[in-house]
Write a protein that holds these residues in place. Structure first.
Motif, PDB file in Angstrom:
ATOM      1  N   SER A  21     -32.954-101.578   6.609  1.00  0.00           N
ATOM      2  CA  SER A  21     -34.011-100.590   6.364  1.00  0.00           C
ATOM      3  C   SER A  21     -33.459 -99.335   5.709  1.00  0.00           C
ATOM      4  N   MET A  22     -32.224 -98.988   6.028  1.00  0.00           N
ATOM      5  CA  MET A  22     -31.598 -97.791   5.464  1.00  0.00           C
ATOM      6  C   MET A  22     -31.010 -98.088   4.076  1.00  0.00           C
ATOM      7  N   ALA A  23     -30.611 -99.338   3.837  1.00  0.00           N
ATOM      8  CA  ALA A  23     -30.068 -99.721   2.532  1.00  0.00           C
ATOM      9  C   ALA A  23     -31.165 -99.784   1.470  1.00  0.00           C
ATOM     10  N   CYS A  24     -32.321-100.328   1.850  1.00  0.00           N
ATOM     11  CA  CYS A  24     -33.423-100.497   0.899  1.00  0.00           C
ATOM     12  C   CYS A  24     -33.807 -99.199   0.187  1.00  0.00           C
ATOM     13  N   PRO A  25     -34.026 -98.062   0.881  1.00  0.00           N
ATOM     14  CA  PRO A  25     -34.429 -96.847   0.157  1.00  0.00           C
ATOM     15  C   PRO A  25     -33.343 -96.288  -0.752  1.00  0.00           C
ATOM     16  N   HIS A  26     -32.072 -96.618  -0.523  1.00  0.00           N
ATOM     17  CA  HIS A  26     -31.052 -96.227  -1.497  1.00  0.00           C
ATOM     18  C   HIS A  26     -31.337 -96.867  -2.850  1.00  0.00           C
ATOM     19  N   VAL A  27     -31.745 -98.136  -2.832  1.00  0.00           N
ATOM     20  CA  VAL A  27     -32.074 -98.821  -4.086  1.00  0.00           C
ATOM     21  C   VAL A  27     -33.407 -98.319  -4.637  1.00  0.00           C
ATOM     22  N   SER A  28     -34.342 -97.972  -3.760  1.00  0.00           N
ATOM     23  CA  SER A  28     -35.604 -97.394  -4.230  1.00  0.00           C
ATOM     24  C   SER A  28     -35.348 -96.089  -4.977  1.00  0.00           C
ATOM     25  N   GLY A  29     -34.498 -95.235  -4.400  1.00  0.00           N
ATOM     26  CA  GLY A  29     -34.148 -93.989  -5.082  1.00  0.00           C
ATOM     27  C   GLY A  29     -33.402 -94.243  -6.369  1.00  0.00           C
ATOM     28  N   ALA A  30     -32.508 -95.235  -6.363  1.00  0.00           N
ATOM     29  CA  ALA A  30     -31.780 -95.581  -7.588  1.00  0.00           C
ATOM     30  C   ALA A  30     -32.739 -96.033  -8.682  1.00  0.00           C
ATOM     31  N   ALA A  31     -33.736 -96.845  -8.312  1.00  0.00           N
ATOM     32  CA  ALA A  31     -34.723 -97.292  -9.294  1.00  0.00           C
ATOM     33  C   ALA A  31     -35.515 -96.117  -9.842  1.00  0.00           C
ATOM     34  N   ALA A  32     -35.814 -95.135  -9.001  1.00  0.00           N
ATOM     35  CA  ALA A  32     -36.532 -93.946  -9.473  1.00  0.00           C
ATOM     36  C   ALA A  32     -35.704 -93.199 -10.516  1.00  0.00           C
ATOM     37  N   LEU A  33     -34.402 -93.067 -10.281  1.00  0.00           N
ATOM     38  CA  LEU A  33     -33.535 -92.410 -11.261  1.00  0.00           C
ATOM     39  C   LEU A  33     -33.537 -93.162 -12.584  1.00  0.00           C
ATOM     40  N   LEU A  34     -33.413 -94.497 -12.511  1.00  0.00           N
ATOM     41  CA  LEU A  34     -33.371 -95.284 -13.743  1.00  0.00           C
ATOM     42  C   LEU A  34     -34.706 -95.266 -14.465  1.00  0.00           C
ATOM     43  N   LYS A  35     -35.801 -95.284 -13.730  1.00  0.00           N
ATOM     44  CA  LYS A  35     -37.114 -95.219 -14.379  1.00  0.00           C
ATOM     45  C   LYS A  35     -37.339 -93.860 -15.036  1.00  0.00           C
ATOM     46  N   SER A  36     -36.781 -92.811 -14.431  1.00  0.00           N
ATOM     47  CA  SER A  36     -36.891 -91.491 -15.038  1.00  0.00           C
ATOM     48  C   SER A  36     -36.062 -91.419 -16.315  1.00  0.00           C
ATOM     49  N   ALA A  37     -34.862 -91.986 -16.271  1.00  0.00           N
ATOM     50  CA  ALA A  37     -33.978 -91.952 -17.432  1.00  0.00           C
ATOM     51  C   ALA A  37     -34.398 -92.947 -18.506  1.00  0.00           C
ATOM     52  N   HIS A  38     -35.012 -94.067 -18.102  1.00  0.00           N
ATOM     53  CA  HIS A  38     -35.401 -95.137 -19.035  1.00  0.00           C
ATOM     54  C   HIS A  38     -36.835 -95.572 -18.738  1.00  0.00           C
ATOM     55  N   PRO A  39     -37.831 -94.749 -19.045  1.00  0.00           N
ATOM     56  CA  PRO A  39     -39.213 -95.103 -18.700  1.00  0.00           C
ATOM     57  C   PRO A  39     -39.708 -96.370 -19.389  1.00  0.00           C
ATOM     58  N   GLU A  40     -39.027 -96.791 -20.447  1.00  0.00           N
ATOM     59  CA  GLU A  40     -39.450 -97.993 -21.169  1.00  0.00           C
ATOM     60  C   GLU A  40     -38.975 -99.278 -20.507  1.00  0.00           C
TER      61      GLU A  40
END
Length: 775
Positions: free
Chosen positions: A550-569
């Motif tokens: 449960s604690m590992a999953c949101p680390h990847v959720s936050g990582a995906a948010a960073l990548l979506k911000s940097a690469h919205p396409e």
């Protein structure tokens, strides 16, 4: 396997499933009504009805029995009906599927730095810390007053946001801000189950009928992924420093679908998915699993169905792998459109020592913060020596106060929560506890904020302390607490509890996908319960330290948010590919990561592609993209017919005339299954397509590492050339073996890596070769 069985018609499929469900119902005592989820062909709605809800209430069930209607990731409704009523609805031509509502369970700072994130440079800087990306959390709600959810210096809420901040007990729209942009709660399934069991719904003495978090889990996961910087953070002095999430500027939307006294019901989870996607989230984080969905085929698993609806609309979905490791085939959330995350350690620990009367020191961990034993020796007792299993486990009412009063008590791990064992010891008059791992837990340790002086030790140390008690007339011990230690090596290590592959439903898809920090993670906490979560724990803490996937999953959720911000396409599959192909396989000693439960090198069944490494993920070079039709083709390849697939995809589909190969889904890993019946020389081919997201003119050369006797991997072409006109290149991977020469280890798995290199990027995918098809 259910996922690869072909049926002549969808009607037979669902009548077969429902007949089996009814036979189970008849075999055990059950209430006359249950909650069911109905998948409806929305396109068949008669024009006489103005809305789907009007149609449902007029045709299928009265309004008083309908709990949720679904219209975004899923078309249909949930309702509390009799078994006969539910069965009769199967004959309606618009009903595609029906399944019983089930309860699931939650898979229960330094980690951003450990992942390679640094202020003012790299991914944090390039993504503006995830600004304007919205992460939806399907969890236990949120405690909005925490510093982690401050909107200081954040810009306006993104205009595309359509969500709401719902009112309820101790929660109002004013609790939301530019950081916490939305909060909803879904309790219809939960309350229906409670009523059917003779209860009254939400227990107001321990819960809030609102988005407010009475459990702490949702607050912890939300701040792990997207918490703002909070200075002078700690849990009673442990892990002191600056607490921050992986994407500190990302926006948060809380969807409370889990309840403290009953878990998380599928009907409410599906409603959470439905509203989150309609509201406009970019990422969904769901640290939930288990229940019937653990091994249900995808069309009967609401998390799989709901997440497909999200991913098909461009929403990245991160899910926890589960905490039933180290057993093989324990991983949950198996759908190939989900990103499934296991747990590893970070380079921070909370050591505590057990000092025996003979001078021997045993190493353990603890988050105890109360009055210390200050080196004083106390008598040591192991109740399990003569009191039986329940006494060894320190179960409630199992300890004799005459035996344990004034002593340090050895308790075996298992059956009841670790902190509950400490409470049992305290209530029985014990002065301290040594919590000993069994063989299944090995040497894997997690810290707990116990209510009395307590220390967890591994299986070897547990055996040593029990041996000391058995061989000594007057055994004595004390516990010394060492605080916080940073720079621990090795790290990361795969947590012993982290669920493992192979994938029980689709062995051609490697799960988990990757691992992330999930051991002793500091994040925000609720005021509704103390750090142990026990009703009797009245302590208040702004932050708490928890462990779990449960604690590992949101680390990847936050990582995906960073990548979506940097690469919205980028698509969701492209984001996952970037995370997987740049994942690390070495620890901070520059050696292969190890498995905490065995001490041996970890395999892809333990770590997937490796450990999350955000220092590289923003610039992966190549990605393996997957579109909606690719997922449809995959579902066709495992034997689902078009009507069955429509339960998942929301829209009618057509399977290719030639049945695809399930191994050809464009996944960033390759799983090779050699059937045990095969003999002689065998080979299997896999097709992958790489998309260039790096420099326009690039040349990549292949590198294969598979140190195994009897297996040969060839790749054609061995060089990929990209240009202004050529952005995608396909290649074939052929894995060949002579079954007589295959040399497997005891787990019947051979693994290695396929990498594409251009001099700067290393685009790495694991290859796993398994001897037998998992059953």
């Amino acid at each position: 396997m259910a996922s690869s069985t072909s049926f002549p018609s969808s009607l037979f499929l669902f009548i077969f499933f429902f007949s089996a469900l009814l036979s189970q119902t008849l075999s055990i005592p059950s209430p006359p009504h249950k909650t069911y989820i109905f998948r409806i062909d929305a396109q068949s709605k008669p024009s006489i009805f103005s809305t789907h809800y009007h149609w449902y209430t007029s045709t299928f069930a009265p309004p008083t029995q309908i709990l949720h209607t679904y219209s975004t990731v899923f078309h249909g409704f949930s309702a509390t009906l009799s078994s006969s009523h539910a069965a009769s609805l199967l004959s309606h031509p618009s009903v595609l599927a029906v399944f019983e509502d089930r309860s699931r369970s939650l898979h229960t700072t330094r980690s951003p730095q450990f992942l390679g994130l640094r202020n003012q440079r790299g991914l944090w800087s390039d993504s503006d810390y995830g600004s304007d990306v919205i992460i939806g959390f399907l969890d236990t709600g949120i405690w909005p007053e925490r510093r982690s959810f401050s909107d200081l210096n954040l810009g306006p809420v993104p205009a595309r946001w359509k969500g709401q901040c719902e009112s309820g007990v101790r929660f109002s729209p004013s609790n939301c801000n530019r950081k916490l942009v939305g909060a909803r709660f879904f309790n219809q399934g939960h309350e229906a189950a409670a009523r059917l069991a003779g209860g009254t719904g939400v227990n107001a003495t321990i819960e809030f009928r609102s988005p407010r978090d009475a459990d702490g889990h949702g607050t912890h996961t939300a701040s792990t992924a997207a918490g703002r910087h909070a200075f002078q953070a700690s849990m009673a002095g442990y892990a002191a420093g600056i607490a921050k999430g992986v994407a500190p500027k990302a926006r948060i939307a809380a969807y409370k679908v889990c309840w403290k006294d009953s878990g998380c019901y599928d009907s409410d989870i599906l409603a959470g998915f439905d509203h989150a996607v309609a509201d406009g989230v970019d990422v969904i984080s769901i640290s939930i699993g288990g229940g019937n969905g653990a091994t249900s085929p995808y069309y009967l698993d609401p998390i799989a169905v709901g997440s497909y609806g999200a991913v098909s609309r461009g929403v990245f979905v991160s899910s926890s792998a589960g905490n039933d490791g180290p057993a093989l085939m324990s991983v949950t959330n198996l759908a190939p459109w989900l990103t499934t995350v296991g747990a590893g350690t970070i380079d921070r620990n909370f050591p505590a020592d057990v000092i025996l009367g003979n001078g021997r020191k045993l190493n353990g961990v603890s988050l105890y913060s109360g009055k210390q034993l200050v080196g004083k020796m106390f008598p040591l007792v192991y109740p399990g020596k003569s009191g039986g299993l329940s006494s060894s486990l320190c179960m409630e009412n199992a300890l004799d106060p005459r035996v344990v009063r004034g002593k340090i008590v050895i308790c075996d791990r298992g059956s009841n929560p670790r902190v509950t064992k400490g409470l049992v010891v305290k209530n029985s008059g014990g002065v301290g506890m040594i919590l000993a791992n069994g063989i299944s837990n090995g040497e894997g340790l997690v810290g707990d904020p116990h209510v009395l002086p307590a220390c967890a030790v591994g299986a070897d140390e547990g055996d040593a302390v029990k041996s000391y008690v058995s061989s000594t007339v007057n055994p004595m011990a004390t516990i010394v607490f060492r605080g916080t230690v940073v720079g621990v090596k090795p790290a990361p290590v795969v947590a012993s509890f982290s669920a493992r592959g192979p994938n029980a439903l689709s062995p051609e898809i490697l799960k988990p996908d990757l691992i992330a920090p999930g051991v002793n993670i500091l994040a925000a906490w609720t005021d509704a319960v103390g750090p142990t979560g026990l009703d009797s724990d009245t302590r208040k803490t702004e932050f708490n330290i928890l462990s779990g996937t449960s604690m590992a999953c949101p680390h990847v959720s936050g990582a995906a948010a960073l990548l979506k911000s940097a690469h919205p396409e980028w698509s969701s599959a492209a984001v996952r590919s970037a995370l997987m192909t740049t994942a690390g396989i070495n620890d901070n000693r520059f050696q292969l990561m190890t498995d905490e439960s065995t001490g041996k090198p970890a395999t892809p069944y333990d770590v997937g592609a490796g450990h999350l490494n955000l220092d590289l993920a923003m610039d992966p070079g190549l990605v393996y993209d997957i579109g909606n039709q690719d997922y449809v083709n995959y579902l066709c390849s495992i034997g689902y017919n078009p009507k069955t697939i429509q339960v998942i995809t929301h829209m009618p589909v057509t399977c290719p005339l030639k049945k695809p190969s399930p191994g050809n889904l464009n996944y960033p890993s390759i799983s090779v299954i050699f059937d045990g019946s095969e003999s002689g020389y065998v080979s299997k081919m896999f097709i992958r397509t790489a998309t260039n997201v790096g420099p326009v003119n690039s040349i990549y050369k292949v590198k294969v590492e598979l140190p195994a006797k009897g297996v040969v991997v060839s790749v054609k072409p061995a060089k990929l050339v990209f240009s202004e006109l050529v952005k995608k290149q396909s290649f074939a991977v052929t894995v060949s073996a002579n079954s007589k020469n295959l040399s497997f280890d005891e787990s019947d798995v051979i693994y290695g890596f396929l990498s594409w290199l251009d001099g700067k990027h290393v685009v790495r995918s694991p290859i796993v070769v398994t001897r037998f098809m998992p059953l």
